[in-house]
Design an enzyme around this catalytic site. Structure first.
Site: not given
Length: 176
Positions: A9-10
């Site tokens: 993810g981020c």
């Protein structure tokens, strides 16, 4: 020292987690797994480069093992959503383990098989396990993002709850 590379993810969110672990000496946000040489954040976010947002984690295996890093990796994101983590969508947010040697590949694959067959998630795990590729460090303003921007709304509403939950679950693995 050894290196682990994960995309879950981020990288703003995941960097804030891994840098808190005992035995981790360095976490660098960056890009891996794409076709564009030396990509920029804007290019990666366009979804056209094929890169994932990743963390390159330098750790001391006498203090924290690769297995323990994998445990944190698997438990701090949803490995069943293809090209998505929460509201972040696109191939750059895919779940991926970039292995640096055969032992890392086997360990990650075995761990994933165990989790998939255990029923830990109701959907199958879609995490890629792929050989390490060229790592491109992200721009300076992405490094230690949460530490330097913790009062910003995104940090307060998205990152802080993840970090707080992580610190409760993994309190025995945190730096003092």
């Amino acid at each position: 020292m050894e290196i682990a590379t994960f995309g879950n993810g981020c990288f703003w969110c995941t960097e804030a987690i891994f840098q808190d672990l005992k035995g981790v000496s360095k976490v660098v946000s960056g890009y891996m797994g794409g076709k564009t040489k030396d990509p920029t954040y804007k290019e990666v976010c366009s979804g056209t480069t094929g890169h994932a947002e990743v963390l390159q984690i330098t750790y001391d295996p006498s203090e924290i093992t690769y297995d323990e890093l994998l445990e944190v990796f698997w438990k701090t994101h949803d490995p069943t959503t293809l090209n998505q983590q929460g509201n972040d969508r696109g191939t750059q947010y895919r779940s991926v383990v970039f292995y640096h040697d055969e032992e890392q590949r086997k360990t990650a694959a075995d761990y994933m098989t165990q989790l998939d067959t255990s029923g830990a998630w109701s959907n199958p795990i879609v995490t890629e396990i792929t050989p390490v590729d060229t790592f491109y460090p992200a721009e300076d303003y992405h490094q230690e993002y949460f530490n330097q921007n913790g009062s910003q709304p995104y940090c307060n509403f998205v990152i802080r709850p993840k970090v707080d939950k992580f610190r409760k679950v993994f309190k025995d693995k945190l730096k003092k």
